[in-house]
Design a protein around this motif. Sequence first.
Motif, mmCIF file in Angstrom:
data_model
loop_
_atom_site.group_PDB
_atom_site.id
_atom_site.type_symbol
_atom_site.label_atom_id
_atom_site.label_comp_id
_atom_site.label_asym_id
_atom_site.label_seq_id
_atom_site.Cartn_x
_atom_site.Cartn_y
_atom_site.Cartn_z
ATOM 1 N N GLU A 131 5.880 2.685 0.910
ATOM 2 C CA GLU A 131 4.450 2.858 1.174
ATOM 3 C C GLU A 131 3.731 3.016 -0.156
ATOM 4 O O GLU A 131 4.031 3.924 -0.924
ATOM 5 C CB GLU A 131 4.233 4.100 2.051
ATOM 6 N N ASP A 145 5.792 -0.416 4.979
ATOM 7 C CA ASP A 145 4.409 -0.871 5.023
ATOM 8 C C ASP A 145 4.427 -2.356 4.673
ATOM 9 O O ASP A 145 5.268 -2.802 3.897
ATOM 10 C CB ASP A 145 3.564 -0.087 4.014
ATOM 11 N N LEU A 146 3.533 -3.129 5.221
ATOM 12 C CA LEU A 146 3.529 -4.562 4.939
ATOM 13 C C LEU A 146 2.720 -4.930 3.711
ATOM 14 O O LEU A 146 3.052 -5.861 2.995
ATOM 15 C CB LEU A 146 3.005 -5.352 6.146
ATOM 16 N N ASN A 147 1.636 -4.211 3.455
ATOM 17 C CA ASN A 147 0.727 -4.563 2.366
ATOM 18 C C ASN A 147 1.026 -3.713 1.137
ATOM 19 O O ASN A 147 0.499 -2.621 0.982
ATOM 20 C CB ASN A 147 -0.723 -4.367 2.817
ATOM 21 N N THR A 159 2.294 0.055 9.883
ATOM 22 C CA THR A 159 1.312 -0.670 9.100
ATOM 23 C C THR A 159 -0.059 -0.648 9.774
ATOM 24 O O THR A 159 -0.168 -0.328 10.959
ATOM 25 C CB THR A 159 1.797 -2.123 8.899
ATOM 26 N N SER A 171 -1.751 -3.446 9.898
ATOM 27 C CA SER A 171 -1.945 -4.821 10.347
ATOM 28 C C SER A 171 -1.716 -4.956 11.849
ATOM 29 O O SER A 171 -0.652 -4.634 12.370
ATOM 30 C CB SER A 171 -0.998 -5.770 9.608
ATOM 31 N N ALA A 175 8.395 -1.284 10.793
ATOM 32 C CA ALA A 175 7.097 -1.427 10.134
ATOM 33 C C ALA A 175 6.139 -0.401 10.711
ATOM 34 O O ALA A 175 6.018 -0.273 11.935
ATOM 35 C CB ALA A 175 6.544 -2.835 10.335
#
Length: 149
Positions: A11, A60-62, A90, A92, A88
Amino acid sequence: MRNLKPILLLEDDAVDAATVKKAAKDLNVANALIHFVNGEEALEYLRNQANPMPCVIILDLNMPRMNGIEFLKIVKADSALRCIPVIAITTSKADSDKRQCFDNGIAGYIVKPNNYDEFVKAFKILNLYWTLNELPENTPNLPNSVSIP
């Protein structure tokens, strides 16, 4: 059997990482939390034989340098790492992100709740999952689970 292997948190947002750490503390999570802000650092950790392998990876994806989906693809392509569940958590809500994650072996996909109480409820369920989940015994670098009375 209660799984006491560490939890790996990827993260990059300091507030979100603090939220995960606070939820773990408030829920008396027994697993150590190992935090990285990008996928490259986490892969270095995972590939170092001296480090204990996690019971779960919270992703986290971003993220900078390597996003979460890129990290997931690498982990799931690695025979020594692919059995580690990745979840995940996230912001999103994009179907394309969900599809890419599930196409690449994600164990779960949770959109971050907006308030702390809802986050704690979700984290409590995840804690039950990773403390009861058992990984194959012949997995490299994965210590055995610890029995609880």
